[in-house]
Design an enzyme around this catalytic site. Structure first.
Site, short mmCIF file in Angstrom:
data_model
loop_
_atom_site.label_atom_id
_atom_site.label_comp_id
_atom_site.label_asym_id
_atom_site.label_seq_id
_atom_site.Cartn_x
_atom_site.Cartn_y
_atom_site.Cartn_z
N THR A 102 37.90 37.46 35.49
CA THR A 102 37.59 37.83 34.00
C THR A 102 35.92 37.52 34.05
O THR A 102 35.27 38.41 33.51
CB THR A 102 38.10 36.83 33.23
N ASP A 374 37.88 44.60 32.81
CA ASP A 374 37.29 43.45 33.53
C ASP A 374 37.92 43.35 34.96
O ASP A 374 37.38 42.72 35.90
CB ASP A 374 37.15 42.09 32.99
#
Length: 566
Positions: A102, A374
């Site tokens: 992330t 992401d």
């Protein structure tokens, strides 16, 4: 003597032609001079794109590319379908580095470069200077604004390059407003960059949207009011049932299966979920592992746009918006779960509501929106194994224990500082002081790694720093390697292998299930269409910069995606 033109009966006619030619040449010269002069007086202006009033960068945490088509028939017309049908879909967009986490994902999207340059090599990594792990957004010099917890001790200072939002602020002499929003702090902080007016994330213990003293000394009144209204309660005071009749969730596995985790120990992961009881038992943090964490994020984003008047000035404003609940649900229940499918069907409606609001607020013609992810996610390895597909679980604790024991036996010292993110950190100072042959240390660790199931390759930092890779997994490793922050050895697993629990899913690899993500452009300047051309995630930021007529982020290594603009 006469010239040839003066001889014979036609001499005067020929002489006349001679004189006419002289006049024509003179006239031509005068016209050329006048034309050049006119061009100098009226210079041609460079072509300039009309900048949008509002840019919204949407990141859906852990959204695999196939979720667009897997749930397509159940999406409404106004959400994902609207983005795809009216926008420009880059179908072959991939991450060009590892690990796919992330923190690095959000940083790479908005900086236009990889961890090699921006330095966010993972969510957490080992800090050789302190001898401890460090969180990617950690900044203990800051304090929390909006609650009494330590959840606000964050900033973008660990990110070493500018984001496209920073470049917008620099270009407009800080007149543009930039705000980042996500349930996760790193999902709000990295995209908004170093110069943002604010980044807001959700304090799961306090139940408040908060920020850091890095941005401001107190919350604006509208944020305080939003917190005081406890908007999350409208989502937690009723059960989580499926949006559609549960028998229609034919894209997912059975509701009761062996591959899903639970929201509470001893409670089966099946619908309906008693959210009021879970809220009472676990607190407001339970909302993050439901689709309503995304709905709460959408509510807060709309309120931020209205209160901050984003898109209403003469300068372009930028909102970064990350939906985090998709990641929490994916980790807990996995890609085959009805819970995940229901989350995406509800997110589709949240996006439809958001787009409808943008229509009213600035109009599609004045907006630029892009949506991506992401990282992706692996199918639950246990599920793959049961379906005769090679997969498995790497025992990281057993590996670290074997390495420690072997190094102690061979070299009289453990020499291992940390094993994290599939990276081995060695005590190089001690190795040098004891005059230990580093190559033998590498050989010892590699031998242990290769003796364990699931290991595809082992590569050293020395090889990464001294070899120019051009393609494949090794190039992705190189792009994700930062000499000051990464480990001394990097281990790569076979496809379908992870370091994770046996329920739910995770991510981080260089394989397409983790790297292949959607990328959709939408807005007044965007043409309708799609491309199958290869696009790197690092190409988003320079494309945005090109549309906004601003400089690329200062560490940018991506290229402009052609064909996006009308």
């Amino acid at each position: 003597m006469f010239s040839p033109l003066e001889k014979g009966p036609d001499s005067y006619r020929e002489r006349g032609v001679f004189f006419d030619m002289k006049k024509s040449g003179l006239l031509f010269s005068v016209l050329c001079t006048l034309t050049i002069f006119a061009q100098q007086k009226q210079p041609v202006q460079p072509t300039k794109n009309t900048a949008p009033k509002l840019v919204v960068g949407i990141v859906v945490d852990q959204m695999r590319y196939d979720y667009i088509y897997r749930f397509w028939d159940k999406y409404q017309q106004g959400g994902f379908r609207r983005l795809v049908n009216e926008g420009f879909f880059c179908k072959n967009t991939n991450y060009n580095y590892v690990p796919t986490y992330t923190g690095p994902g959000h940083a790479s999207i908005f900086t236009g470069t990889t961890p090699l340059i921006h330095g966010i090599i993972a969510n957490d990594w080992y800090n050789r200077k302190t001898g401890t792990t460090i969180y990617c957004a950690e900044d203990k010099s800051q304090s929390t604004v909006g609650s009494t917890t330590k959840a606000g001790q964050m900033s973008p200072r660990n990110m070493l390059s500018t984001s496209v939002c920073d470049q917008l602020k620099l270009h407009t002499n800080k007149k543009s407003k930039v705000i980042g929003i996500a349930l996760k702090d790193r999902g709000a902080i990295m995209p908004a960059g170093h110069m943002a007016d604010a980044a807001y994330w959700f304090d799961l213990d306090a139940g408040n949207w908060i920020t850091s003293s890095y941005y401001r000394s107190e919350l604006p009144k509208w944020t305080q009011t939003f917190n005081e209204n406890k908007v999350y309660e409208k989502y937690l005071n009723k059960p989580w049932t499926t949006l559609l009749p549960i028998e229609q969730y034919t894209e997912s596995a059975a509701d009761d299966n062996l591959y899903e985790g639970s929201l509470k120990s001893g409670v089966k992961p099946v619908f309906p979920y008693d959210l009021p009881a879970l809220y009472k038992d676990k607190g407001v943090k339970i909302i993050r592992t439901t689709p309503f964490g995304n709905s709460l994020t959408k509510d807060f984003a709309i309120e931020a746009i209205k209160a901050e008047q984003l898109g209403k000035s003469t300068n372009t404003d930028f909102l970064t918006l990350s939906f985090s609940s998709t990641d929490y649900i994916g980790h807990t229940f996995g890609p085959q779960s009805i819970e995940l499918e229901d989350c995406y069907l509800r997110l589709d409606r949240d996006i439809a509501e958001f787009l409808k609001f943008i229509d009213m607020w600035v109009g599609k013609q004045n907006a630029l929106i892009f949506l991506t992810a992401d990282h992706g996610a692996v199918d639950v390895p246990a599920y793959l194994i049961d379906n005769k597909i090679p997969a498995g679980y790497f025992d990281d604790k057993a590996f670290a224990k074997q390495v420690t024991s072997a190094l102690l036996q061979k070299f009289g010292d453990t020499l291992l500082l940390e094993y994290i993110n599939q990276q081995v950190y060695l005590d190089n100072a001690k190795i040098k002081a004891k005059n230990i042959d580093i190559e033998k240390v590498y050989e010892t660790i590699a031998s242990i790694a290769y003796s364990m199931d699931g290991v595809a390759s082992v590569i050293t930092a020395k090889t990464i720093l001294t070899t120019s890779f051009t393609d494949g997994i090794t190039k992705k490793i190189q792009n994700g390697f930062n000499a000051q922050r990464s480990g001394d050895m990097i281990i790569t697993f076979n496809p379908g292998w992870t370091e994770y629990q046996h329920t739910g899913t995770t991510h981080g690899s260089a394989y397409n299930y983790d790297t292949h993500v959607p990328l959709i452009w939408y807005g007044g300047a965007i043409k309708s269409g799609s491309t199958n051309e290869a696009v790197n995630i690092t190409d988003i930021a320079p494309t945005l910069s090109n549309i906004l007529n601003i400089p690329y982020p200062n560490g940018c290594t991506g290229k402009v995606i052609t064909g996006v603009i009308k």
